[in-house]
Design an enzyme around this catalytic site. Sequence first.
Site, mmCIF file in Angstrom:
data_model
loop_
_atom_site.group_PDB
_atom_site.id
_atom_site.type_symbol
_atom_site.label_atom_id
_atom_site.label_comp_id
_atom_site.label_asym_id
_atom_site.label_seq_id
_atom_site.Cartn_x
_atom_site.Cartn_y
_atom_site.Cartn_z
ATOM 1 N N PRO A 2 -5.903 104.617 55.084
ATOM 2 C CA PRO A 2 -6.833 104.912 55.756
ATOM 3 C C PRO A 2 -7.236 103.606 56.838
ATOM 4 O O PRO A 2 -7.695 102.798 55.790
ATOM 5 C CB PRO A 2 -8.316 105.104 55.424
ATOM 6 C CG PRO A 2 -7.839 106.105 54.432
ATOM 7 C CD PRO A 2 -6.394 105.816 53.231
ATOM 8 N N GLU A 3 -6.626 103.097 57.847
ATOM 9 C CA GLU A 3 -7.081 102.277 58.918
ATOM 10 C C GLU A 3 -8.211 102.287 59.752
ATOM 11 O O GLU A 3 -9.227 102.991 58.940
ATOM 12 C CB GLU A 3 -5.585 101.995 59.159
ATOM 13 C CG GLU A 3 -4.742 102.156 58.692
ATOM 14 C CD GLU A 3 -3.474 101.143 59.982
ATOM 15 O OE1 GLU A 3 -3.532 101.067 60.738
ATOM 16 O OE2 GLU A 3 -2.196 102.065 59.045
ATOM 17 N N HIS A 104 -12.634 114.622 40.481
ATOM 18 C CA HIS A 104 -11.757 113.485 41.172
ATOM 19 C C HIS A 104 -13.283 113.181 42.569
ATOM 20 O O HIS A 104 -13.117 112.052 42.824
ATOM 21 C CB HIS A 104 -11.126 113.674 41.657
ATOM 22 C CG HIS A 104 -9.610 113.946 41.648
ATOM 23 N ND1 HIS A 104 -9.383 113.297 40.877
ATOM 24 C CD2 HIS A 104 -8.746 115.227 42.410
ATOM 25 C CE1 HIS A 104 -8.177 113.373 39.974
ATOM 26 N NE2 HIS A 104 -7.494 114.718 40.591
ATOM 27 N N ARG A 127 -6.746 108.419 43.129
ATOM 28 C CA ARG A 127 -6.039 107.667 42.980
ATOM 29 C C ARG A 127 -6.901 106.863 42.069
ATOM 30 O O ARG A 127 -6.761 105.596 41.953
ATOM 31 C CB ARG A 127 -5.712 107.560 44.076
ATOM 32 C CG ARG A 127 -4.290 107.872 43.894
ATOM 33 C CD ARG A 127 -3.282 107.054 45.047
ATOM 34 N NE ARG A 127 -2.241 109.065 45.842
ATOM 35 C CZ ARG A 127 -1.142 108.326 46.469
ATOM 36 N NH1 ARG A 127 -0.884 106.550 47.161
ATOM 37 N NH2 ARG A 127 -0.676 108.948 47.045
ATOM 38 N N ARG A 169 1.611 79.397 64.686
ATOM 39 C CA ARG A 169 1.485 80.204 63.580
ATOM 40 C C ARG A 169 2.995 80.213 63.182
ATOM 41 O O ARG A 169 3.544 80.779 64.376
ATOM 42 C CB ARG A 169 1.072 81.221 63.018
ATOM 43 C CG ARG A 169 -0.294 81.251 63.334
ATOM 44 C CD ARG A 169 -1.381 82.344 62.497
ATOM 45 N NE ARG A 169 -2.659 81.610 62.272
ATOM 46 C CZ ARG A 169 -2.765 81.834 61.076
ATOM 47 N NH1 ARG A 169 -2.496 82.601 59.862
ATOM 48 N NH2 ARG A 169 -4.155 81.516 61.043
#
Length: 296
Positions: A2-3, A104, A127, A169
């Site tokens: 998830p962002e 879970h 997980r 950069r």
Amino acid sequence: MPELPEVETVRRGLQPVLEGAHLAQVEARRPDLRFPFPERFSERLAGRTITALGRRAKYLTMHMQDGPVLICHLGMSGSFRIETDDDSEMPGVFHHERSKSTVHDHVVFHVESAVGTRSRVIFNDPRRFGFMLFSEGLPETHPMLAGLGVEPTGNALDGVLLASLLKGRRSPLKAALLDQRLIAGLGNIYVSEALWRAGLSPLREAGTIAKPGKKAKEQSERLAGAIRSVISDAIAAGGSSLRDYVHADGSLGYFQHSFAVYDREGEPCPKPGCGGHIERIVQSGRSTFYCRTCQS
């Protein structure tokens, strides 16, 4: 994983239930997730009142009255589920299958609201790449958060700041934008989308948009605006649903239906008059989607 928009959506979904609530009991059903739980984890949280639920980048911060700040990370498969005595089912219509197995369910927060309503907030993580840690002081000083860069929300990230972050950069532009020390919370999906909106190639040298001159200034301003807008649009849409991701209330995010380039390999570029097609390349082991015709 998830962002930022997904994590912000989770925060907003949990906020009405958790902020101001009393933690009657906290169950940790295993000794660890990605990391071991803090010492006396359940004991130090039980009996506290949650004063605020915040977010820094992809981290949730749960602030306790006269107690530590709980820092939570969802990892790859972590999610929160809200249950009440009247409704023990996960609400929402699911497009992607989501784990409902209690095997879970690793952490259960038994909460009581100011008006006496009781509910359970359950952290489920098949997980176990998520984690929960304590910060004894300001969460910004915790090692997990201390080195994070500017948030890509609001007006703090503008062209001038972005140019200063990228100046000199030589890494590819996409790689630089994924550096959490520069901009906190940007992930693979939304960087691809923002670069398409800005018309900039993910392969170009990052420092090129920080050079002197009108063209570079316009590019940095355009990219900063694209980053802010794509994050704002994704939050408004409730985030994206990739694989098995769902929100705190069980509903799905729908920003994936607005993807211009991500996961659209071979499709025509949606930019009017472009005529190009979306390509997929691999950068640092991660998929990048872009249009070489209109992104330069």
